[in-house]
Scaffold this active site. Structure first.
Site, PDB file in Angstrom:
ATOM      1  N   CYS A   2       0.841  -1.185   0.000  1.00  0.00           N
ATOM      2  CA  CYS A   2       0.000   0.000   0.000  1.00  0.00           C
ATOM      3  C   CYS A   2       0.878   1.238   0.000  1.00  0.00           C
ATOM      4  O   CYS A   2       2.091   1.161   0.186  1.00  0.00           O
ATOM      5  CB  CYS A   2      -0.915   0.021   1.225  1.00  0.00           C
ATOM      6  SG  CYS A   2      -2.009  -1.413   1.356  1.00  0.00           S
ATOM      7  N   GLY A  28      -0.812   0.548  -5.106  1.00  0.00           N
ATOM      8  CA  GLY A  28      -2.114  -0.055  -4.841  1.00  0.00           C
ATOM      9  C   GLY A  28      -3.184   0.501  -5.748  1.00  0.00           C
ATOM     10  O   GLY A  28      -3.341   1.720  -5.842  1.00  0.00           O
ATOM     11  N   ASN A 102       0.534   0.526   5.808  1.00  0.00           N
ATOM     12  CA  ASN A 102       1.201  -0.246   4.767  1.00  0.00           C
ATOM     13  C   ASN A 102       1.972  -1.364   5.443  1.00  0.00           C
ATOM     14  O   ASN A 102       2.868  -1.110   6.238  1.00  0.00           O
ATOM     15  CB  ASN A 102       2.168   0.642   3.968  1.00  0.00           C
ATOM     16  CG  ASN A 102       3.029  -0.158   3.002  1.00  0.00           C
ATOM     17  OD1 ASN A 102       2.603  -1.191   2.489  1.00  0.00           O
ATOM     18  ND2 ASN A 102       4.240   0.306   2.765  1.00  0.00           N
ATOM     19  N   GLY A 103       1.618  -2.613   5.147  1.00  0.00           N
ATOM     20  CA  GLY A 103       2.330  -3.733   5.755  1.00  0.00           C
ATOM     21  C   GLY A 103       1.385  -4.855   6.112  1.00  0.00           C
ATOM     22  O   GLY A 103       0.259  -4.946   5.605  1.00  0.00           O
ATOM     23  N   TYR A 258      10.955  -4.281  -7.478  1.00  0.00           N
ATOM     24  CA  TYR A 258       9.705  -4.137  -8.226  1.00  0.00           C
ATOM     25  C   TYR A 258       8.824  -2.978  -7.791  1.00  0.00           C
ATOM     26  O   TYR A 258       8.369  -2.200  -8.621  1.00  0.00           O
ATOM     27  CB  TYR A 258       8.913  -5.447  -8.131  1.00  0.00           C
ATOM     28  CG  TYR A 258       7.553  -5.410  -8.787  1.00  0.00           C
ATOM     29  CD1 TYR A 258       7.425  -5.559 -10.160  1.00  0.00           C
ATOM     30  CD2 TYR A 258       6.391  -5.229  -8.034  1.00  0.00           C
ATOM     31  CE1 TYR A 258       6.178  -5.528 -10.784  1.00  0.00           C
ATOM     32  CE2 TYR A 258       5.139  -5.197  -8.645  1.00  0.00           C
ATOM     33  CZ  TYR A 258       5.037  -5.352 -10.018  1.00  0.00           C
ATOM     34  OH  TYR A 258       3.807  -5.318 -10.615  1.00  0.00           O
ATOM     35  N   THR A 304       9.346  -1.923 -15.196  1.00  0.00           N
ATOM     36  CA  THR A 304      10.228  -2.015 -14.038  1.00  0.00           C
ATOM     37  C   THR A 304      11.602  -2.546 -14.380  1.00  0.00           C
ATOM     38  O   THR A 304      12.601  -2.174 -13.759  1.00  0.00           O
ATOM     39  CB  THR A 304       9.584  -2.916 -12.957  1.00  0.00           C
ATOM     40  OG1 THR A 304       8.199  -2.654 -12.898  1.00  0.00           O
ATOM     41  CG2 THR A 304      10.211  -2.662 -11.609  1.00  0.00           C
ATOM     42  N   ASP A 366      13.195  -9.480 -17.144  1.00  0.00           N
ATOM     43  CA  ASP A 366      12.128  -9.008 -16.266  1.00  0.00           C
ATOM     44  C   ASP A 366      12.697  -8.785 -14.877  1.00  0.00           C
ATOM     45  O   ASP A 366      13.783  -9.284 -14.546  1.00  0.00           O
ATOM     46  CB  ASP A 366      10.979 -10.017 -16.209  1.00  0.00           C
ATOM     47  CG  ASP A 366       9.640  -9.355 -15.915  1.00  0.00           C
ATOM     48  OD1 ASP A 366       9.631  -8.151 -15.567  1.00  0.00           O
ATOM     49  OD2 ASP A 366       8.599 -10.026 -16.027  1.00  0.00           O
ATOM     50  N   ASP A 367      11.958  -8.025 -14.049  1.00  0.00           N
ATOM     51  CA  ASP A 367      12.445  -7.749 -12.698  1.00  0.00           C
ATOM     52  C   ASP A 367      12.405  -8.990 -11.827  1.00  0.00           C
ATOM     53  O   ASP A 367      13.262  -9.193 -10.972  1.00  0.00           O
ATOM     54  CB  ASP A 367      11.636  -6.618 -12.053  1.00  0.00           C
ATOM     55  CG  ASP A 367      10.138  -6.865 -12.130  1.00  0.00           C
ATOM     56  OD1 ASP A 367       9.635  -7.679 -11.337  1.00  0.00           O
ATOM     57  OD2 ASP A 367       9.483  -6.271 -12.997  1.00  0.00           O
TER      58      ASP A 367
END
Length: 503
Positions: A2, A28, A102-103, A258, A304, A366-367
């Site tokens: 988030c 998000g 966030n978490g 990412y 990314t 790709d990442d």
């Protein structure tokens, strides 16, 4: 994952919060919310499911009056569904508190039971964010008698740290008093402080990433230290206290791989430069493992991986080309709910330029590779565009374990690398050759810019969880909550829709 933001200003903050959330939208796409407060108008709130631009209209913005406010963008983490409740959450006692998180809490079940049975608090959702809010509210309530003091706030946050386990970055607004911001004692989730001069007064802002500060012309002051608490009073006075308990600075390495924007600086590390070094390390791995390669061109999977892919091409001495054109109106496939939707979105999101593929041996970079769904579809696109051979390289090591600290990496059974060799993964995604970054190479690439950080949370690659209490039983329960079937069942049983609340 988030995004959170909090602002204390001498000017209205509604537009500033909106602008910050649009900059943090990559963190998000499921829901968004803003809460503001002023002495004249009280508490105003708008939140709902969808992108920031869809949740907030002009009439909503005009109603969000106040010089203090917090905001949130989210996608569901453990146990969440697409139509999960938007944040910030609100609790009435004491004073009225709004919180954005966030978490992810790893001891959610234990805390929820204690809150209900011992603290006598009511929980309306299954969100760990609501649990964290109620722990904070309960600990504050037992410490205050009248107006909360700075010491009351700091003591409350210390109690939260001692009760809560996991990764979390918090912005909370205590109605009528100010904004509290704090970070978990392991510093897993990021949080940064900025300030701006406003006609001789200081405006303060905290956010998940420094790009939100840049967009609003706030000067980046510093990252919050692990366990540190900031209390920004409504009159603009900034107070800070370090956590006196045990701290261990282990930021999440997947932020650099990412999630974070490349123009962000997290824990004094430039995300852009860490990705450049990831490319250098990956190129070295390719040279060691594939010395006689016949690669004609390196093509990134936008966006990314573009920075890393550029360095891979440079160090291999081959051409770099943008072979895929991205539809920027399609969300990030990694965080989309449901396997069918993720598969369909790849072709809506990317289109191959045949000229860059036809008759060539192509290295796609790709990442990371999580479920493998996207990689499989992209390799198929490359072959349809005429590629002779398709090699695939990941700037991150194999993702073999769930992330329990706020990134919704799926159940272990849905991770393509879980229990499989590189050769088996190579066959499943349809690559002629698959090369993964080494974990020590990734750590070296990220840590290079800040030697003060001696370790990272690498749990999704290594299976080593820095908080220590993550058991096999916990992971089994998490898998039951996170698998796609469970999420789809929850989505069907829940209702969605935005709402405006004046409190």
């Amino acid at each position: 994952m988030c995004g959170v933001v909090g602002i204390v200003s001498t000017q209205p903050v509604n537009q500033a919060l909106y602008n910050a959330l649009t900059v943090l939208q990559h963190r998000g796409q499921d829901a968004a919310g803003i809460v503001t407060w002023s002495e004249e108008h009280g508490l105003k709130q708008r939140k709902g499911n969808g992108l920031v631009r869809d949740v907030f209209r002009s009439r909503h913005m005009m109603s969000l009056k106040g010089h203090v406010g917090i905001g949130h963008v989210r996608y569901p983490t453990a146990g969440g569904a697409r139509s999960a409740e938007a944040q910030p959450f609100y609790v009435n006692s004491p004073y009225g508190i709004c919180l954005a998180h966030n978490g992810n809490l790893t001891n959610y079940d234990e805390l929820a039971e204690l809150l209900i049975c011992e603290d006598r608090r009511h929980l309306a959702t299954n969100s760990d964010s609501e649990v964290l809010l109620n722990v904070f509210a309960h600990e504050l309530q037992i410490r205050v008698n009248g107006k909360p003091t700075v010491e009351n706030i700091f003591d409350t946050v210390e109690a939260v740290h001692r009760r809560c386990s996991g990764g979390y970055a918090i912005v909370a607004m205590i109605i009528g008093f100010g904004i509290v911001a704090f970070r978990d004692p392991n510093g897993i989730r990021p949080l940064v402080l900025g300030e701006r001069d406003n006609d001789g007064h200081k405006d303060y802002m905290v956010a998940s990433e420094s790009v939100a500060l840049d967009a609003l012309q706030f000067e980046r002051v510093r990252d919050l230290r692990p366990g540190e608490c900031l209390y920004i009073q409504n009159d603009g006075v900034l107070n800070a206290r370090s956590f006196p308990g045990e701290v261990r600075h282990t930021p999440c390495i997947f932020e650099y791989v990412y999630f974070a924007r490349p123009d962000s600086i997290l824990d004094n590390l430039s995300v852009y430069k860490t990705r450049l070094r990831m490319g250098e390390q990956l190129a070295g791995k390719i040279v060691r493992d594939f010395p006689d390669h016949d690669i004609d061109v390196v093509i990134p999977i936008p966006d990314t991986s573009s920075t890393s892919a550029l360095q891979v091409a440079y160090h291999l001495g081959v051409k770099y080309r943008e072979g895929f054109i991205k539809n920027r109106y399609i969300g990030r496939t990694f965080i989309m709910p449901g396997q069918a939707e993720r598969m369909q979105s790849v072709r809506r999101k990317l289109n191959a330029i045949d000229l860059e593929f036809r008759g060539k041996n192509v290295l796609l970079v790709d990442d990371s590779i999580v479920r493998g769904t996207t990689s499989q579809q992209i390799i198929k696109l490359a072959r349809e565009a005429g590629a002779k051979k398709v090699y695939f390289a990941s700037a991150a090591p194999p993702v073999r374990y769930p992330n329990v600290y706020g990134i919704d990496m799926p159940a272990a059974s849905e991770l393509i690398a879980n229990g499989r060799t590189v050769e088996e993964i190579e066959k499943i995604i349809g690559a002629d050759r698959l090369i993964y970054q080494d974990l020590h190479g990734l750590v070296r690439a990220v840590r290079h810019g800040n030697s003060a950080i001696t370790e990272f949370d690498t749990s999704c690659f290594s299976g080593e969880y820095v908080t220590g209490e993550v058991t096999p039983e916990y992971l089994d329960e998490l898998e039951a909550r996170r698998n796609d079937a469970a999420k789809q069942a929850r989505a069907k049983s829940s209702s969605s829709g935005a709402k405006v609340v004046s409190l």
